[in-house]
Design a protein around this motif. Structure first.
Motif, short mmCIF file in Angstrom:
data_model
loop_
_atom_site.label_atom_id
_atom_site.label_comp_id
_atom_site.label_asym_id
_atom_site.label_seq_id
_atom_site.Cartn_x
_atom_site.Cartn_y
_atom_site.Cartn_z
N GLU A 1 11.57 1.24 -5.90
CA GLU A 1 11.49 -0.11 -6.47
C GLU A 1 12.17 -1.13 -5.55
OE1 GLU A 1 12.82 -0.40 -10.49
OE2 GLU A 1 11.76 1.40 -11.13
N MET A 2 13.33 -0.77 -5.02
CA MET A 2 14.05 -1.68 -4.13
C MET A 2 13.28 -1.90 -2.83
SD MET A 2 18.08 -0.68 -4.63
CE MET A 2 17.95 1.09 -4.96
N ILE A 3 12.71 -0.84 -2.30
CA ILE A 3 11.95 -0.95 -1.05
C ILE A 3 10.64 -1.70 -1.28
CG2 ILE A 3 10.71 0.42 0.68
CD1 ILE A 3 13.00 2.48 0.44
N HIS B 1 16.55 6.72 6.38
CA HIS B 1 17.06 7.62 7.40
C HIS B 1 18.58 7.44 7.51
CE1 HIS B 1 17.73 9.48 11.35
NE2 HIS B 1 16.56 10.08 11.16
N ALA B 2 19.28 8.53 7.69
CA ALA B 2 20.74 8.50 7.67
C ALA B 2 21.33 7.58 8.73
CB ALA B 2 21.28 9.92 7.86
N ASP B 3 20.68 7.45 9.87
CA ASP B 3 21.21 6.65 10.98
C ASP B 3 20.60 5.25 11.05
OD1 ASP B 3 22.80 8.79 11.81
OD2 ASP B 3 21.18 9.64 13.02
N PHE B 4 19.90 4.83 10.01
CA PHE B 4 19.22 3.54 10.07
C PHE B 4 20.21 2.39 10.18
CE2 PHE B 4 17.88 -0.32 7.87
CZ PHE B 4 16.80 -0.68 8.66
N THR C 1 0.85 -1.19 0.00
CA THR C 1 0.00 0.00 0.00
C THR C 1 0.88 1.24 0.00
OG1 THR C 1 -0.07 0.14 2.42
CG2 THR C 1 -1.74 -1.23 1.33
N SER C 2 0.30 2.37 -0.37
CA SER C 2 1.06 3.62 -0.37
C SER C 2 1.51 3.98 1.04
CB SER C 2 0.22 4.76 -0.96
OG SER C 2 -0.99 4.92 -0.25
N GLN C 3 0.67 3.69 2.05
CA GLN C 3 1.04 3.98 3.43
C GLN C 3 2.22 3.13 3.88
OE1 GLN C 3 -1.96 3.26 2.29
NE2 GLN C 3 -3.55 4.60 3.19
N ALA C 4 2.20 1.84 3.52
CA ALA C 4 3.31 0.96 3.90
C ALA C 4 4.59 1.38 3.20
CB ALA C 4 2.96 -0.49 3.55
N MET C 5 4.49 1.77 1.95
CA MET C 5 5.66 2.23 1.21
C MET C 5 6.25 3.50 1.83
SD MET C 5 6.74 0.35 -1.27
CE MET C 5 7.72 1.62 -2.11
N THR D 1 10.60 6.05 4.73
CA THR D 1 11.06 6.98 5.77
C THR D 1 12.04 6.30 6.72
OG1 THR D 1 8.97 8.20 5.67
CG2 THR D 1 10.31 8.48 7.65
N THR D 2 11.73 5.08 7.10
CA THR D 2 12.59 4.36 8.05
C THR D 2 13.90 3.94 7.41
OG1 THR D 2 10.68 3.50 9.26
CG2 THR D 2 12.75 2.30 9.50
N LEU D 3 13.83 3.30 6.26
CA LEU D 3 15.02 2.70 5.65
C LEU D 3 15.98 3.73 5.07
CD1 LEU D 3 13.34 -0.36 3.89
CD2 LEU D 3 14.52 -0.32 6.10
#
Length: 462
Positions: free
Chosen positions: A409-411, A173-176, A160-164, A169-171
């Motif tokens: 695409e990767m996510i 992030h610079a400090d992920f 879904t667009s929400q899940a994407m 946002t999480t993946l």
């Protein structure tokens, strides 16, 4: 209802038993290789078939000499045992599993990521009987799990667009960093000795325990023994002396497009032993050194960084070989992988998540068939021979014209295979604790929703 099996390993039976009790789509039994755990234990049957003399012939009849050799090669513990004993263990386990399957009559088997010969044998027996053998592991996306078949990701849904949006946002992030990567900051000599002493005592404890429990060939106990070839020795403290504290100064002397980040991962480890198709890529140290030789000869400089969870376990042989190569700098343990991703143009790993993090950052990400990688956005090296051409392939690689679109695409590939559930709720799970039961409910929902699609009808001859 059809029958299913959840296979539990040491200290996880209470968790699997609770999950089994919550399943609505099948009658689920918990199978274990620890005596007394679950609904059915393989242990006594395993030793029965060891005593009858059937085990070696059974192993060769079911898997052939080549199949037995592959099972031994991929199991970090069997590799250190006498080959004759290893084949006998394979055959005894195959017969014990067949007896369990005859009794429990499963149409689905679910367990953790394959990391030992017992699971390897079970998958082969299940496949022959047309039973789906599914591995469950944590996703890179926090608080989610994935299902796999021998390390190959299984898409489950249309994102879904929400899940994407949440995953991006999480993946990005610079400090992920994945939840399973330690955030330890101290990698001192004293910590090395504490780790070494703890696991030496642990190995001695399990060596005694395996005889006290009349289970001397249990792979869980054997895997703890300090005598195994992959276990660290006193001399491996020398690994710390090979790290270069002046790595940043060395990096400033090298143009960014000639910098390669080679992120080591846990070794030996499930995803490498069982997810790599080519057996010659399992010669881990030789593969790493060959990458460095080839790229160094092509004018690249390689910055090698070990996995933080490997601290105290890495043997000095690899680091010593790498330290002798002029094109290699060994980066200290306390340097975050994200720093090196941000300063290099190329990343190399086997199946580790460093490859994914590098790709979404826009680097040329060289990998060996990890679950997260498609053909379009990664440079795959599938065999030892292909390493010889890696410098030329890197030179021909070009970054995606639209990095944001490529990231999505990767996510998307990950989101499609990830569903809600905290994989790590098995740790110290207590069924009588309401908080523990509440925390596992998202996983229960996912199992009830997605596992039914893996149930295969019983073959007409079964």
């Amino acid at each position: 209802m059809p029958n299913a099996i959840f296979f539990a390993i040491h200290n996880t039976a209470p968790w699997w038993t609770y999950l089994a009790s919550q399943m609505e789509f099948a009658n689920v039994s918990v199978l274990s290789d620890i005596r007394g755990d679950g609904d059915w234990s393989l242990v006594d049957d395993f030793y029965h078939f060891q005593r009858t003399g059937e085990a070696v012939a059974a192993a060769r009849a079911r898997f052939g000499d080549d199949g037995c050799a592959e099972i031994i090669l991929r199991c970090r513990s069997l590799r250190s045992l006498d080959p004759g004993l290893a084949i006998k263990m394979i055959g005894g386990m195959a017969l014990a599993i067949e007896k369990a399957f005859d009794h429990l009559d499963p149409r689905l088997v679910l367990t953790f990521t394959m990391d030992r010969y017992v699971m390897d044998v079970m998958e082969r027996v299940a496949r022959k009987r047309e039973i789906d053998f599914i591995e469950m592991t944590t996703s890179i996306i926090p608080d989610q799990v994935m299902f796999l078949r021998r390390g190959k990701i299984i898409p489950l849904k249309e994102p879904t667009s929400q899940a994407m949006e949440a995953a991006t946002t999480t993946l990005c992030h610079a400090d992920f960093a994945p939840t399973y990567v330690s955030d330890t900051k101290k990698f001192s000599l004293s910590r090395f000795w504490r780790i070494y002493a703890y696991f030496a005592l642990r190995g001695a404890y399990f060596n005694a325990l395996r005889f006290l429990r009349r289970d001397p060939l249990n792979i869980h106990y054997i895997d703890a023994l300090k005598s195994l070839r992959h276990k660290p020795r006193l001399r491996d403290v020398a690994v710390l002396s090979f790290m270069n504290p002046a790595w940043e100064a060395r990096m400033r002397d090298v143009p960014r497009d000639r910098r390669v980040f080679l992120g080591l991962q846990l070794f030996p480890e499930a995803s490498m032993d069982y997810w790599l198709n080519s057996q010659d890529m399992l010669q881990h140290d030789n593969v790493i050194v060959r990458y460095c030789e080839v790229l160094g000869g092509a004018g690249y400089h390689i910055y090698v960084k070990d996995h933080p969870l490997q601290f105290g376990f890495r043997q000095r042989g690899l680091m010593q070989r790498l330290s002798k190569l002029p094109s290699v700098t060994l980066v200290p343990y306390d340097v975050p992988a994200g720093v090196l991703i941000g300063q290099c143009a190329v990343s190399i790993t086997f199946t580790g998540t460093i490859g994914f993090q590098a790709a979404i950052a826009g680097l040329c990400s060289v990998v060996t068939e990890p679950y997260y990688a498609d053909e379009r956005h990664y440079l795959h090296v599938r065999s030892f021979r292909e390493i010889d051409d890696v410098a030329e392939r890197i030179a021909q690689w070009s970054p995606p014209p639209d990095l944001s679109a490529a990231r999505r695409e990767m996510i998307r590939h990950l989101v499609a295979a990830s569903v809600e559930g905290d994989y790590f709720t098995w740790r110290k799970f207590d069924r009588s604790n309401q908080a523990h039961r509440d925390k596992v409910q998202p996983l229960v929902r996912s199992l009830n929703r997605y596992l039914p699609r893996f149930l295969k009808p019983k073959p007409p001859y079964g």
